[in-house]
Design an enzyme around this catalytic site. Structure first.
Site, mmCIF file in Angstrom:
data_model
loop_
_atom_site.group_PDB
_atom_site.id
_atom_site.type_symbol
_atom_site.label_atom_id
_atom_site.label_comp_id
_atom_site.label_asym_id
_atom_site.label_seq_id
_atom_site.Cartn_x
_atom_site.Cartn_y
_atom_site.Cartn_z
ATOM 1 C CB CYS A 1 -9.805 2.187 9.934
ATOM 2 S SG CYS A 1 -11.581 1.999 10.241
ATOM 3 C CB CYS B 1 -0.905 -0.009 1.233
ATOM 4 S SG CYS B 1 -1.914 1.486 1.391
ATOM 5 C CB CYS C 1 -20.643 1.310 8.362
ATOM 6 S SG CYS C 1 -22.344 1.621 8.915
#
Length: 209
Positions: free
Chosen positions: A52, A35, A63
């Site tokens: 996060c 990443c 969510c």
């Protein structure tokens, strides 16, 4: 179900506990890229969540209602949370329908406070139930076509569509009786969340072993 969805981690892509060290499955990780944001392994279908601050396996979306990402390990519990909340709202609306009609016909027959409570409860449960029908139906479509919310926005997710039953098993459970119960999916059925069966452009299927 809401508590399970909120507290159960969707599973960081960098292995259990978020370690950037070894993968859960040491096989075939030569094709797993890093990443660019967290510099940790980013498997196929994983995405980096800016809220996060880490990559999430088979990420669906973040969510705010459950204050957690919906991903590889908790997608089932999020879906069940939608499903049973929808059924609860509709059950309340249906069972209160006759009382609602009675209030509309003659509110003076009931105490003012009770009439107001019936009207408010009926409208809230009805509205939430209809909204959750749409939202839950959308997630059911995603599960049975093997897509995530993020993948449905773009293109290419159709390559993971192996048929409705095969698509649902890794997310909902190996047996159909488990699909609508809040029980964990057998790891042998769910697999590692890093490699996926796929349908090739020529119509053939590639299965991950």
């Amino acid at each position: 179900r809401q508590q399970r969805t909120a507290l159960l981690p969707p599973n960081r892509a960098a292995g259990r506990g978020g370690s950037s060290q070894p993968f859960d499955n040491p096989l075939r990780h030569e094709d797993i890229r890093a990443c660019r944001r967290c510099n940790r392994p980013k498997p196929e279908r994983a995405h980096h969540c800016s809220i996060c601050k880490h990559c999430v396996k088979r990420m669906d979306h973040h969510c705010p209602w459950v204050h957690n990402c919906v991903g590889f390990h908790n997608h089932k519990f999020f879906f069940l949370f939608l499903l049973w909340t929808c059924f609860t709202c509709l059950w309340v609306a249906v069972t209160m329908f006759l009382d609602f009609l009675a209030v509309l016909k003659d509110a003076s027959e009931r105490p003012q406070g009770l009439s107001t409570n019936i009207m408010v409860a009926f409208f809230i449960s009805g509205v939430f139930g209809m909204v959750l029908i749409c939202f839950g139906g959308f997630h059911m479509h995603l599960i049975f076509t093997n897509q995530t919310t993020l993948e449905s926005i773009g293109t290419g997710a159709e390559k993971y569509d192996m048929g409705a039953y095969a698509n649902a098993r890794p997310i909902l459970g190996g047996s159909m009786w488990q699909w609508f119960l809040p029980v964990a999916v057998d790891p042998a059925v769910a697999r590692d969340g890093m490699h996926f069966d796929r349908r090739e452009s020529d119509g053939s299927y590639t299965y991950y072993e």
